[in-house]
Write an enzyme that holds these catalytic residues in place. Sequence first.
Site, PDB file in Angstrom:
ATOM      1  N   GLY A  46       0.780  -1.234   0.000  1.00  0.00           N
ATOM      2  CA  GLY A  46       0.000   0.000   0.000  1.00  0.00           C
ATOM      3  C   GLY A  46       0.808   1.279   0.000  1.00  0.00           C
ATOM      4  O   GLY A  46       0.230   2.369   0.046  1.00  0.00           O
ATOM      5  N   GLN A  47       2.137   1.186  -0.056  1.00  0.00           N
ATOM      6  CA  GLN A  47       2.945   2.407  -0.015  1.00  0.00           C
ATOM      7  C   GLN A  47       2.742   3.211  -1.301  1.00  0.00           C
ATOM      8  O   GLN A  47       2.828   2.658  -2.406  1.00  0.00           O
ATOM      9  CB  GLN A  47       4.432   2.058   0.167  1.00  0.00           C
ATOM     10  CG  GLN A  47       5.318   3.285   0.359  1.00  0.00           C
ATOM     11  CD  GLN A  47       6.752   2.919   0.751  1.00  0.00           C
ATOM     12  OE1 GLN A  47       7.103   1.746   0.855  1.00  0.00           O
ATOM     13  NE2 GLN A  47       7.572   3.932   0.962  1.00  0.00           N
ATOM     14  N   THR A  48       2.451   4.503  -1.154  1.00  0.00           N
ATOM     15  CA  THR A  48       2.236   5.358  -2.322  1.00  0.00           C
ATOM     16  C   THR A  48       3.311   6.423  -2.466  1.00  0.00           C
ATOM     17  O   THR A  48       3.594   6.866  -3.585  1.00  0.00           O
ATOM     18  CB  THR A  48       0.863   6.068  -2.246  1.00  0.00           C
ATOM     19  OG1 THR A  48       0.793   6.817  -1.033  1.00  0.00           O
ATOM     20  CG2 THR A  48      -0.278   5.066  -2.301  1.00  0.00           C
ATOM     21  N   VAL A  49       3.892   6.857  -1.358  1.00  0.00           N
ATOM     22  CA  VAL A  49       4.987   7.832  -1.414  1.00  0.00           C
ATOM     23  C   VAL A  49       6.274   7.070  -1.109  1.00  0.00           C
ATOM     24  O   VAL A  49       6.437   6.511  -0.014  1.00  0.00           O
ATOM     25  CB  VAL A  49       4.774   8.974  -0.404  1.00  0.00           C
ATOM     26  CG1 VAL A  49       5.948   9.939  -0.437  1.00  0.00           C
ATOM     27  CG2 VAL A  49       3.467   9.719  -0.693  1.00  0.00           C
ATOM     28  N   HIS A  63       8.053   6.802   5.548  1.00  0.00           N
ATOM     29  CA  HIS A  63       7.306   7.595   6.535  1.00  0.00           C
ATOM     30  C   HIS A  63       6.592   6.628   7.460  1.00  0.00           C
ATOM     31  O   HIS A  63       6.124   5.573   7.041  1.00  0.00           O
ATOM     32  CB  HIS A  63       6.322   8.542   5.851  1.00  0.00           C
ATOM     33  CG  HIS A  63       5.485   7.872   4.818  1.00  0.00           C
ATOM     34  ND1 HIS A  63       5.963   7.574   3.568  1.00  0.00           N
ATOM     35  CD2 HIS A  63       4.235   7.383   4.866  1.00  0.00           C
ATOM     36  CE1 HIS A  63       5.033   6.952   2.882  1.00  0.00           C
ATOM     37  NE2 HIS A  63       3.964   6.812   3.649  1.00  0.00           N
ATOM     38  N   HIS A  96       3.417   6.273   9.975  1.00  0.00           N
ATOM     39  CA  HIS A  96       2.126   6.875  10.308  1.00  0.00           C
ATOM     40  C   HIS A  96       1.894   6.769  11.817  1.00  0.00           C
ATOM     41  O   HIS A  96       2.040   5.684  12.403  1.00  0.00           O
ATOM     42  CB  HIS A  96       0.988   6.123   9.610  1.00  0.00           C
ATOM     43  CG  HIS A  96       1.014   6.170   8.121  1.00  0.00           C
ATOM     44  ND1 HIS A  96       0.254   7.038   7.390  1.00  0.00           N
ATOM     45  CD2 HIS A  96       1.717   5.440   7.210  1.00  0.00           C
ATOM     46  CE1 HIS A  96       0.468   6.849   6.092  1.00  0.00           C
ATOM     47  NE2 HIS A  96       1.356   5.874   5.958  1.00  0.00           N
TER      48      HIS A  96
HETATM   49  P1  5GP Z   1       1.581   5.688   2.161  1.00  0.00           P
HETATM   50  O1  5GP Z   1       0.341   5.210   1.467  1.00  0.00           O
HETATM   51  O2  5GP Z   1       2.718   5.868   1.178  1.00  0.00           O
HETATM   52  O3  5GP Z   1       1.979   4.885   3.359  1.00  0.00           O
HETATM   53  O4  5GP Z   1       1.205   7.085   2.761  1.00  0.00           O
HETATM   54  C1  5GP Z   1       1.420   8.288   2.114  1.00  0.00           C
HETATM   55  C2  5GP Z   1       0.781   9.311   2.989  1.00  0.00           C
HETATM   56  O5  5GP Z   1       1.174  10.588   2.571  1.00  0.00           O
HETATM   57  C3  5GP Z   1      -0.749   9.275   2.934  1.00  0.00           C
HETATM   58  O6  5GP Z   1      -1.274   9.104   4.250  1.00  0.00           O
HETATM   59  C4  5GP Z   1      -1.115  10.614   2.334  1.00  0.00           C
HETATM   60  O7  5GP Z   1      -2.303  11.126   2.874  1.00  0.00           O
HETATM   61  C5  5GP Z   1       0.091  11.457   2.662  1.00  0.00           C
HETATM   62  N1  5GP Z   1       0.362  12.516   1.723  1.00  0.00           N
HETATM   63  C6  5GP Z   1       0.304  12.450   0.377  1.00  0.00           C
HETATM   64  N2  5GP Z   1       0.677  13.624  -0.169  1.00  0.00           N
HETATM   65  C7  5GP Z   1       0.984  14.448   0.865  1.00  0.00           C
HETATM   66  C8  5GP Z   1       1.439  15.810   0.931  1.00  0.00           C
HETATM   67  O8  5GP Z   1       1.643  16.493  -0.061  1.00  0.00           O
HETATM   68  N3  5GP Z   1       1.651  16.312   2.186  1.00  0.00           N
HETATM   69  C9  5GP Z   1       1.433  15.575   3.315  1.00  0.00           C
HETATM   70  N4  5GP Z   1       1.666  16.165   4.493  1.00  0.00           N
HETATM   71  N5  5GP Z   1       1.003  14.301   3.281  1.00  0.00           N
HETATM   72  C10 5GP Z   1       0.785  13.744   2.077  1.00  0.00           C
END
Ligand code: 5GP
Length: 124
Positions: free
Chosen positions: A87-90, A94, A96
Amino acid sequence: MSCIFCDIPTAKLLAENTLAVAIYDKFPVNKGHVLIIPRRHFADFFDATREEISAIYDLLHRTKTMLETELKPDGFNVGINVGQTAGQTVMHLHVHLIPRFKGDVENPRGGVRKIKPNLVPYEE
Ligand code: 5GP
Ligand code: ZN
């Protein structure tokens, strides 16, 4: 290569140390949803050094204390998505930190276990 978590404006930082920073999530799961982010760009939690883990741990505790003061949550979920399949998108690590409040979902039992249906029933 541009990366949103490499280019966080200083004004957005909730807390910081030499190796990591903390910000609010832009699309929070709950009020107070925080992300703890290493300053170095890499995607995979398992590539973090011990020093980075320690820096992340420090900010987890500091932001947890902040959230307790400000929002008085009843619990927390702490989670890391490692890889797109998980589920990682960025693709910049990071962690949570999600405050939880009594009644925020009908049945919280299982918490982070609810990322997918169980293989076997989770019952007593
Ligand atoms: P992942 O799905 O990669 O674990 O979580 C990425 C997180 O980054 C998501 O919870 C999403 O809401 C958050 N996110 C995405 N774009 C931005 C942004 O531009 N700024 C901040 N502060 N959070 C972001
Ligand atoms: Zn980055």
